[in-house]
Scaffold this motif. Structure first.
Motif, PDB file in Angstrom:
ATOM      1  N   ASN A 133      52.298  71.510  -2.035  1.00 53.39           N
ATOM      2  CA  ASN A 133      53.462  71.469  -2.921  1.00 53.39           C
ATOM      3  C   ASN A 133      53.385  72.609  -3.935  1.00 53.39           C
ATOM      4  O   ASN A 133      52.979  72.418  -5.085  1.00 53.39           O
ATOM      5  N   SER A 183      55.215  72.468  -7.487  1.00 50.23           N
ATOM      6  CA  SER A 183      54.770  71.604  -8.585  1.00 50.23           C
ATOM      7  C   SER A 183      54.467  72.401  -9.845  1.00 50.23           C
ATOM      8  O   SER A 183      53.854  73.467  -9.800  1.00 50.23           O
ATOM      9  N   ASP A 206      52.705  70.941 -12.146  1.00 51.38           N
ATOM     10  CA  ASP A 206      51.366  70.476 -12.520  1.00 51.38           C
ATOM     11  C   ASP A 206      50.366  71.533 -12.052  1.00 51.38           C
ATOM     12  O   ASP A 206      50.312  71.857 -10.862  1.00 51.38           O
ATOM     13  N   THR A 262      47.860  70.689  -9.110  1.00 51.81           N
ATOM     14  CA  THR A 262      48.538  70.582  -7.809  1.00 51.81           C
ATOM     15  C   THR A 262      48.983  71.955  -7.327  1.00 51.81           C
ATOM     16  O   THR A 262      48.850  72.301  -6.150  1.00 51.81           O
ATOM     17  N   LYS A 322      45.902  74.053  -6.204  1.00 53.30           N
ATOM     18  CA  LYS A 322      45.362  73.471  -4.973  1.00 53.30           C
ATOM     19  C   LYS A 322      46.289  73.791  -3.783  1.00 53.30           C
ATOM     20  O   LYS A 322      45.831  74.135  -2.689  1.00 53.30           O
ATOM     21  N   SER A 323      47.588  73.687  -4.034  1.00 53.49           N
ATOM     22  CA  SER A 323      48.572  73.949  -2.982  1.00 53.49           C
ATOM     23  C   SER A 323      48.605  75.425  -2.603  1.00 53.49           C
ATOM     24  O   SER A 323      48.718  75.777  -1.432  1.00 53.49           O
TER      25      SER A 323
END
Ligand SMILES: [Zn+2]
Ligand SMILES: [Zn+2]
Length: 301
Positions: A77, A80, A82, A85, A88-89
């Motif tokens: 995602n 995002s 955030d 997130t 990481k995405s």
């Protein structure tokens, strides 16, 4: 070599090894296939060995399948806001792009993501920022294709304008294209069930995004109605979109070289075959001609 050949296939499995996807695709007479290069529901996968990459490329070279594309994990995602997130995405997308590069896969289809409580505008910018960051810092050939979404929940990019907004922020213009999913677009509110609505929609697409950005079409009927914002794929001809739209699409000269992949709710791989036969039955005489020396030809008999 692929000029004017129909590039048609389905999403196929890589179980037993990446190169097994070709055998699976060949068994149902595909000229193109889509794969996940790893489990689509896990963040991490073991790296692809150089031997496996070679095997994959050699199998493609000797296959009757002329095009292979990949679809990114549903977990990613990059829309995002955030930060955890998002990072990481982005890392996961970078990893998937590198896997594609290793395998010589030109296109990776990506769901732009969900915004949660964030503003659409901010999430669209975040998608572009993450993509820019990846291509700025890594040597990657593979092109990412932003897929139009159905608008379910807080998913972003279900309108051409929203995809265009992402693209406007992209610094590496030749690294980004579009994947048009007929089920998603229909669920998002785009009607293309008649000649007139079909033409109007593609004119809008061309004005807002440009037809040249379109590299892949996910050809799926929809279980749910126009504008329902629910993403439920159906077999072609059995859903709410109907055959006319697909007839227009498959005979459209503008999309001759666009890869067309079915993602219909099959139980076994063989369930694709009647669907391909249906597609071929929709082709005009003129458009049936170029499939003559492809594996699809057998399905016209
Ligand atoms: Zn998708
Ligand atoms: Zn879908």
């Amino acid at each position: 070599m692929n000029k004017n050949k129909l590039l048609l296939g389905g999403h196929v499995s890589i179980s037993g090894g990446l190169h097994k996807a070709f055998k699976e695709g060949e068994s149902i007479h595909c000229t193109a296939i889509q794969i996940f290069t790893k489990s689509n529901r896990q963040w991490h996968a073991k790296p692809i060995s150089s031997e496996d990459a070679e095997l994959f490329k050699n199998t493609l070279k000797n296959s009757t399948i002329k095009s292979v594309i990949a679809h990114a994990s549903y977990l990613i995602n990059i829309a995002s806001l955030d930060d955890d997130t998002s990072v990481k995405s982005r890392d996961a997308l970078k990893d998937e792009l590198e896997r594609c590069d290793q395998l010589g896969i030109k296109y990776l289809v990506l769901h732009p993501g969900t915004r949660g409580v964030a503003e659409q505008k901010d999430s669209l910018k975040r998608v572009a920022d993450n993509i820019n960051e990846i291509y700025a810092n890594n040597k990657i050939q593979t092109i990412v294709l932003l897929e139009i979404m159905a608008g379910q929940g807080t998913s972003v990019a279900s309108r051409f304008e929203q995809l265009a907004e992402i693209y406007s922020h992209i610094k590496f213009k030749d690294k980004v294209g579009i994947c048009f999913d007929t089920c998603h677009a229909f669920a998002a509110g785009y009607d293309f069930r008649t000649k007139e609505t079909y033409e109007n929609m593609w004119q809008d697409f061309d004005k807002i995004l440009g037809i040249d950005l379109l590299k892949v079409i996910h050809v799926n009927d929809s279980k749910k109605d126009l504008g329902c914002k629910v993403d439920r794929h159906e077999f072609l001809g059995k859903g709410k979109i109907g055959e006319t739209a697909f007839k227009l699409l498959f005979n459209d000269a503008r999309f001759i070289n666009v890869i067309k992949i079915l993602e219909v709710p099959i139980e076994t791989i063989q369930d694709y075959v009647p669907q391909f036969k249906l597609v071929l039955s929709l082709l005009s005489e003129k458009n049936l001609e170029p499939i003559k020396d492809t594996p699809l030809a057998i399905l016209t008999k």
